[in-house]
Design a protein around this motif. Structure first.
Motif, PDB file in Angstrom:
ATOM      1  N   ASN A 743      47.381  36.666  25.416  1.00 51.03           N
ATOM      2  CA  ASN A 743      48.182  37.527  24.545  1.00 51.03           C
ATOM      3  C   ASN A 743      49.620  37.577  25.035  1.00 51.03           C
ATOM      4  N   LYS A 744      50.560  37.558  24.116  1.00 51.32           N
ATOM      5  CA  LYS A 744      51.965  37.686  24.461  1.00 51.32           C
ATOM      6  C   LYS A 744      52.272  39.177  24.626  1.00 51.32           C
ATOM      7  N   ILE A 745      52.510  39.606  25.878  1.00 51.33           N
ATOM      8  CA  ILE A 745      52.758  41.011  26.166  1.00 51.33           C
ATOM      9  C   ILE A 745      54.239  41.321  25.950  1.00 51.33           C
ATOM     10  N   THR A 746      54.502  42.408  25.226  1.00 57.52           N
ATOM     11  CA  THR A 746      55.874  42.863  24.964  1.00 57.52           C
ATOM     12  C   THR A 746      55.977  44.333  25.342  1.00 57.52           C
ATOM     13  N   ASN A 747      57.170  44.873  25.220  1.00 57.24           N
ATOM     14  CA  ASN A 747      57.366  46.295  25.511  1.00 57.24           C
ATOM     15  C   ASN A 747      56.531  47.188  24.598  1.00 57.24           C
ATOM     16  N   ASN A 748      56.200  46.684  23.413  1.00 51.37           N
ATOM     17  CA  ASN A 748      55.364  47.476  22.496  1.00 51.37           C
ATOM     18  C   ASN A 748      53.997  47.778  23.098  1.00 51.37           C
ATOM     19  N   ASP A 749      53.543  46.932  24.000  1.00 49.62           N
ATOM     20  CA  ASP A 749      52.232  47.146  24.607  1.00 49.62           C
ATOM     21  C   ASP A 749      52.212  48.313  25.589  1.00 49.62           C
ATOM     22  N   PHE A 750      53.363  48.849  25.904  1.00 46.02           N
ATOM     23  CA  PHE A 750      53.421  50.005  26.798  1.00 46.02           C
ATOM     24  C   PHE A 750      53.740  51.291  26.035  1.00 46.02           C
ATOM     25  N   GLU A 751      53.597  51.243  24.719  1.00 46.24           N
ATOM     26  CA  GLU A 751      53.769  52.448  23.916  1.00 46.24           C
ATOM     27  C   GLU A 751      52.428  53.169  23.780  1.00 46.24           C
ATOM     28  N   GLY A 752      52.495  54.491  23.738  1.00 48.81           N
ATOM     29  CA  GLY A 752      51.298  55.292  23.514  1.00 48.81           C
ATOM     30  C   GLY A 752      50.425  55.496  24.735  1.00 48.81           C
ATOM     31  N   TRP A 753      50.916  55.146  25.932  1.00 46.70           N
ATOM     32  CA  TRP A 753      50.122  55.362  27.141  1.00 46.70           C
ATOM     33  C   TRP A 753      49.990  56.874  27.394  1.00 46.70           C
ATOM     34  N   VAL A 754      48.941  57.253  28.089  1.00 41.47           N
ATOM     35  CA  VAL A 754      48.688  58.672  28.328  1.00 41.47           C
ATOM     36  C   VAL A 754      48.727  58.976  29.823  1.00 41.47           C
ATOM     37  N   GLN A 755      49.206  60.138  30.148  1.00 42.09           N
ATOM     38  CA  GLN A 755      49.193  60.778  31.470  1.00 42.09           C
ATOM     39  C   GLN A 755      50.080  60.095  32.504  1.00 42.09           C
ATOM     40  N   GLU A 756      50.058  58.761  32.592  1.00 39.55           N
ATOM     41  CA  GLU A 756      50.814  58.082  33.640  1.00 39.55           C
ATOM     42  C   GLU A 756      50.844  56.588  33.348  1.00 39.55           C
ATOM     43  N   ARG A 757      51.690  55.872  34.064  1.00 42.49           N
ATOM     44  CA  ARG A 757      51.622  54.403  34.049  1.00 42.49           C
ATOM     45  C   ARG A 757      50.578  53.934  35.065  1.00 42.49           C
ATOM     46  N   GLY A 758      50.629  54.516  36.248  1.00 43.75           N
ATOM     47  CA  GLY A 758      49.688  54.100  37.271  1.00 43.75           C
ATOM     48  C   GLY A 758      49.923  54.859  38.561  1.00 43.75           C
ATOM     49  N   LEU A 759      49.087  54.551  39.563  1.00 43.56           N
ATOM     50  CA  LEU A 759      49.075  55.360  40.773  1.00 43.56           C
ATOM     51  C   LEU A 759      48.616  54.542  41.972  1.00 43.56           C
ATOM     52  N   TYR A 760      49.025  55.014  43.151  1.00 39.04           N
ATOM     53  CA  TYR A 760      48.644  54.395  44.430  1.00 39.04           C
ATOM     54  C   TYR A 760      48.944  52.892  44.454  1.00 39.04           C
ATOM     55  N   PHE A 761      50.175  52.558  44.108  1.00 42.24           N
ATOM     56  CA  PHE A 761      50.590  51.155  44.133  1.00 42.24           C
ATOM     57  C   PHE A 761      50.746  50.676  45.586  1.00 42.24           C
ATOM     58  N   PRO A 762      50.501  49.405  45.842  1.00 37.84           N
ATOM     59  CA  PRO A 762      50.934  48.837  47.115  1.00 37.84           C
ATOM     60  C   PRO A 762      52.466  48.893  47.211  1.00 37.84           C
ATOM     61  N   ASN A 763      52.975  49.035  48.429  1.00 40.19           N
ATOM     62  CA  ASN A 763      54.437  49.005  48.622  1.00 40.19           C
ATOM     63  C   ASN A 763      54.890  47.870  49.527  1.00 40.19           C
ATOM     64  N   LYS A 764      53.914  47.146  50.121  1.00 39.16           N
ATOM     65  CA  LYS A 764      54.214  45.945  50.895  1.00 39.16           C
ATOM     66  C   LYS A 764      53.118  44.934  50.604  1.00 39.16           C
ATOM     67  N   TRP A 765      53.501  43.659  50.527  1.00 48.37           N
ATOM     68  CA  TRP A 765      52.500  42.636  50.256  1.00 48.37           C
ATOM     69  C   TRP A 765      52.971  41.265  50.754  1.00 48.37           C
ATOM     70  N   ASP A 766      51.983  40.420  50.928  1.00 50.25           N
ATOM     71  CA  ASP A 766      52.222  39.049  51.386  1.00 50.25           C
ATOM     72  C   ASP A 766      52.981  38.249  50.323  1.00 50.25           C
ATOM     73  N   LYS A 767      53.649  37.197  50.767  1.00 51.61           N
ATOM     74  CA  LYS A 767      54.460  36.378  49.855  1.00 51.61           C
ATOM     75  C   LYS A 767      53.616  35.644  48.816  1.00 51.61           C
ATOM     76  N   ASN A 768      52.288  35.546  49.039  1.00 53.57           N
ATOM     77  CA  ASN A 768      51.423  34.892  48.052  1.00 53.57           C
ATOM     78  C   ASN A 768      51.262  35.717  46.777  1.00 53.57           C
ATOM     79  N   TYR A 769      51.546  37.013  46.861  1.00 57.09           N
ATOM     80  CA  TYR A 769      51.431  37.861  45.669  1.00 57.09           C
ATOM     81  C   TYR A 769      52.681  37.735  44.806  1.00 57.09           C
ATOM     82  N   ILE A 770      52.475  37.715  43.517  1.00 59.07           N
ATOM     83  CA  ILE A 770      53.584  37.720  42.564  1.00 59.07           C
ATOM     84  C   ILE A 770      53.591  39.073  41.851  1.00 59.07           C
ATOM     85  N   PRO A 771      54.628  39.887  42.026  1.00 58.08           N
ATOM     86  CA  PRO A 771      54.722  41.145  41.278  1.00 58.08           C
ATOM     87  C   PRO A 771      55.073  40.854  39.818  1.00 58.08           C
ATOM     88  N   ILE A 772      54.384  41.500  38.922  1.00 58.02           N
ATOM     89  CA  ILE A 772      54.551  41.214  37.494  1.00 58.02           C
ATOM     90  C   ILE A 772      55.415  42.264  36.804  1.00 58.02           C
TER      91      ILE A 772
END
Length: 829
Positions: A743-772
């Motif tokens: 699916n082609k994700i656009t900003n429209n896909d983040f409309e209508g979310w409830v309560q939060e975007r997310g929680l307890y994110f990592p704040n450090k990671w190995d170079k093999n990870y790609i942040p999206i």
């Protein structure tokens, strides 16, 4: 021995008893309660959520100082997480409400709430007030103060933003403002038709080293102190041990704690009231001297306690009636009301009176004829005569009277009819749809109450030693089994059937798509007949010609399943499919949710019988998903609604070869926190990914997480989160397959979310990870750890703190599209 007996009574009343059904208590407890009558001081503790309260301090105030204590929790904890089951939102709020009530049964305090809805984590009080509506919640705090009439208010949190949860800070701000306003007749004057103004004497913040970044910054010499670590010989328990039992009722939050003994110093920062006072309760008159008739009351209480006979508590009954008469002459106040209630209970306890009004079914419906039983036992030498028993709600007087002989059971059976228009037993704050951030409660006198009154109850009037006493006995459900023995639970008035959709959400991926929806009609009593009807969104169609929607004479707990083909039409979005049934000319349109845990009374919630229909362009790749259970979520149901086959897998027993049959494997929320087998066998997932599998891990917390590197490449978890659900999201790698395939994700896909975007994110990671993705709450730095993807062998690993567990049940189309991309196999290059 007394210690063990006391604890067993407390635990019994919490685990198996309706809160309104009380067992007679031991003589030492009676004496303890008599001593409490001597004090008139009242303390209100204020914080934001269930489990925020300082149970140690409440236990000490109630049982050490023998003052009247109450906890005002602004919310019911609806926005938190649940480690003991799948309930979230309103269901979790009901569980946590009952956990607080169970805690108060142990430490003795009262429990209040405002209408504020726990909408999830908030980083500052401004966001909190924008959601709640500051004036509305402030009104509720003022209302509670005017009703409870505390001498002293204590907050758990301070008013400095940024130190803790925004709800926490908001609770302190509201308590401080309400301290001033409760005594002002110009503040919320509409309340004064029902209550009087009330000005507390002092307000303090109950601080500790937790609020300071470094323990050495906590200068203990600056604060007023109180030692809450005492021991009660009458109760056979220390206040800290009692506090541990009380706090351990918060099981849905995993807050069980071991008891402690010895001194425990509490610290308090003065906020308002008389200046230059060096002690917490300095300047507060706890005696009866400030009341008209006060000296006579105090003298009578002193004699009551001096003359108390441990082996003959009934000898105190006449003196208790004398004291009751003296207090009844006082002007109306919260002290008068609560002390009279305590005296009535003491009289019954001194008489060893047992009472239980019960039925042999947990549920009944309007129009039912019930066979009920009333059991009364006078376990004393007191002269007790039963005068009358009235079921006021159904305007029925039960035909029973006569003398209650010492230790002789008086058991009477009755038949009564529940009126056809009798209301259902639904938690009052859930009766009407809530506004964003605030439950809708029209009846001012309900605001603040912890729970509903019992569905049905009897007023029992006795003549005890020539004095009249009336009390309420709730109609309960009584049963027994070979494991737990006698069990007493609430009796609820509910519809005769429940209409239950198999899935909370049905996903349609194109206009004209046809999909089968399954509806179960469950009978909650015998011989239920009717016909199912649907209310479809405009333009949508249902194939009803091939379905016989009628059913005849369903027996209790049986159900009939209806499979109905629904055709999507109209614009993309989410819609409601509603169902209802006509039974004897009465429309039933509710689903009955039952909540059962051993540590709280059984609960029910009535919801509208409906399913969300989501029409969205969702393409999926793959068919079979393996799900590793975590702390409880409904993501597996959403996956099934998308068209996947979902199997729950036992990571301990399953082989890597068996894992390889799945296109993707998902770990539920906090799976690594709560699933001990996953903590040991996580290495199987590396082998699975190495062979080409997709492994998605939803959020975990560092709390209770072993110091083990579970992940294929190193990453560090944090408390980073994005709490504003409208926060914009930046695409850091717009060409990455996660944002494009299938699916082609656009900003429209983040409309209508409830309560939060997310929680307890990592704040450090190995170079093999790609942040999206990247995003942030207003005024904060950018967070890039919401969604991390790494290639591993032939497969891929995904770690995400995005709150799919909230968005999917809410029917957010974009969340489905993004999830489909995350668990899709790597596209062939």
């Amino acid at each position: 021995m007394r210690y063990i007996l006391t604890l067993s009574i407390l635990i019994f009343s919490v685990n198996f008893s309706n809160a309104q059904v009380k067992e007679p208590v031991a003589a030492s407890e009676i004496l303890h309660q008599m001593k409490k009558l001597q004090n008139t001081t009242r303390v209100l503790y204020v914080a934001a959520h269930p489990d925020d309260e300082n149970t140690r301090l409440i236990a000490y105030v109630e049982n050490g100082k023998r003052f009247d204590a109450a906890y005002l929790s602004l919310t019911r904890g609806d926005g938190g997480q649940n480690v003991i089951g799948p309930e979230l939102r309103e269901g979790l709020g009901l569980i946590r409400t009952q956990e607080l009530l169970a805690a108060r049964q142990i430490d003795g305090g009262k429990q209040f709430f405002t209408r504020a809805n726990d909408f999830g984590y908030s980083k500052n009080p401004d966001e909190t007030f924008n959601k709640w509506g500051k004036e509305e919640v402030l009104s509720d705090v003022v209302w509670t103060i005017r009703n409870f009439q505390p001498d002293l208010i204590i907050t758990r949190f301070n008013q400095t933003p940024g130190i803790t949860h925004g709800h926490h800070t908001a609770s302190a701000i509201l308590a401080n403002e309400a301290f001033e306003l409760a005594g002002d007749e110009n503040a919320f004057p509409e309340q004064l038709k029902l209550v009087n103004t009330w000005q507390p004497k002092k307000i303090y913040w109950n601080t500790s080293s937790w609020f300071f970044r470094r323990n050495e910054d906590f200068d203990r010499s600056k604060y007023v102190t109180e030692n809450a670590g005492g021991y009660s010989p009458l109760l056979g328990i220390s206040y800290t041990e009692m506090a541990a039992l009380s706090r351990s009722r918060h099981k849905s939050q995993a807050f069980g704690t071991a008891g402690s003994r010895g001194d425990e110093i509490e610290y308090f920062e003065y906020w308002d009231g008389p200046e230059d006072e060096k002690e917490l309760f300095e300047g507060i008159d706890s005696s009866w001297d400030k009341y008209k008739n006060g000296k006579a009351i105090q003298k009578a209480l002193d004699k009551l306690i001096a003359d108390f006979k441990v082996n003959q508590p009934e000898a105190s009954i006449d003196k208790l009636f004398e004291i009751k008469g003296l207090i009844e002459k006082l002007d109306d106040s919260a002290v008068k009301t609560d002390k009279l209630e305590a005296i009535n209970e003491l009289i019954l306890n001194c008489a060893g009176l047992y009472h239980l009004l019960y039925h042999d079914n947990q549920y009944a419906s309007p129009g039912d004829n019930l066979n009920i039983n009333l059991e009364l036992v006078n376990r004393s030498s007191a002269s007790i005569e039963l005068v009358s028993v009235n079921m006021e709600a159904i305007k029925e007087s039960l035909s029973i009277s006569g003398k209650l002989e010492n230790n002789q059971v008086k058991l009477k059976s009755f038949s009564l009819k529940i009126p056809e228009d009798f209301p259902y037993s639904n938690p009052y704050w859930l009766d009407d749809p809530s506004a964003n951030g605030l439950y809708k409660v029209e009846d001012q006198e309900l605001i603040g109450k912890a729970e509903n009154e019992p569905s049905m109850k009897a007023e029992v009037t006795l003549n005890i030693n020539g004095n009249s006493l009336s009390f309420q006995s709730p109609l309960s459900y009584k049963s027994s089994d070979r494991i737990n023995g006698e069990i007493i639970q609430p009796l609820y008035i509910i519809p005769p059937l429940s209409i239950e959709f198999d899935e909370e959400v049905s996903i349609f991926t194109s206009k004209g798509q046809e999909k089968e929806v399954s509806i179960n009609v469950k009978a909650l009593k015998d011989n239920v007949s009717g016909e199912l009807e649907l209310d479809l969104p405009k333009g949508w169609k249902a194939d009803l010609k091939q379905n016989d929607l009628s059913f005849q004479n369903l027996v209790k707990n049986s159900s009939k399943e209806f499979k109905i083909k629904i055709t999507a039409n109209g614009n993309e979005g989410k819609f409601d499919l509603k169902a209802f049934i006509k039974v004897n000319d009465k429309t039933i349109d509710k689903s009955v949710q039952e909540i059962q845990y051993e540590h709280i009374p059984n609960q029910i919630i009535l919801r509208d019988a409906q399913q969300k229909l989501v029409l969205a362009d969702v393409k999926i790749k793959g068919e079979k998903i393996g799900y590793i259970e975590g702390a409880g979520d409904a993501v597996d149901e959403a996956l099934q609604a998308m068209g996947y086959q979902v199997d729950f897998i036992d990571i301990e027993k399953i082989t890597v070869e068996e894992l390889n049959k799945y296109d993707a494997i998902i770990a539920g929320i906090r799976a690594y926190n709560v699933n001990a087998a996953l903590q040991v066998h996580y290495g199987k997932m590396n082998e699975y990914m190495n062979s080409g599998g997709v492994y998605m891990v939803q959020y975990n917390t560092t709390y209770s997480l072993p110091d083990t590197d579970f992940w294929p490449f190193p990453l560090s978890l944090s408390r980073d989160r994005i709490t504003v659900e409208e926060s914009s999201m930046e695409f850091l790698n717009p060409d990455h397959p996660t944002l494009n395939y299938p699916n082609k994700i656009t900003n429209n896909d983040f409309e209508g979310w409830v309560q939060e975007r997310g929680l307890y994110f990592p704040n450090k990671w190995d170079k093999n990870y790609i942040p999206i993705l990247a995003g942030n709450d207003p005024g904060e730095s950018e967070k890039k750890g919401a969604l991390l993807v790494a290639d591993y062998g032939k497969g891929k690993f995904v770690y995400t703190g995005l709150s799919f567990f909230r968005e999917l049940p809410a029917g957010v189309p974009g969340a489905y599209r993004l999830l489909a991309n995350i668990i899709a196999p790597k596209p062939v290059e």
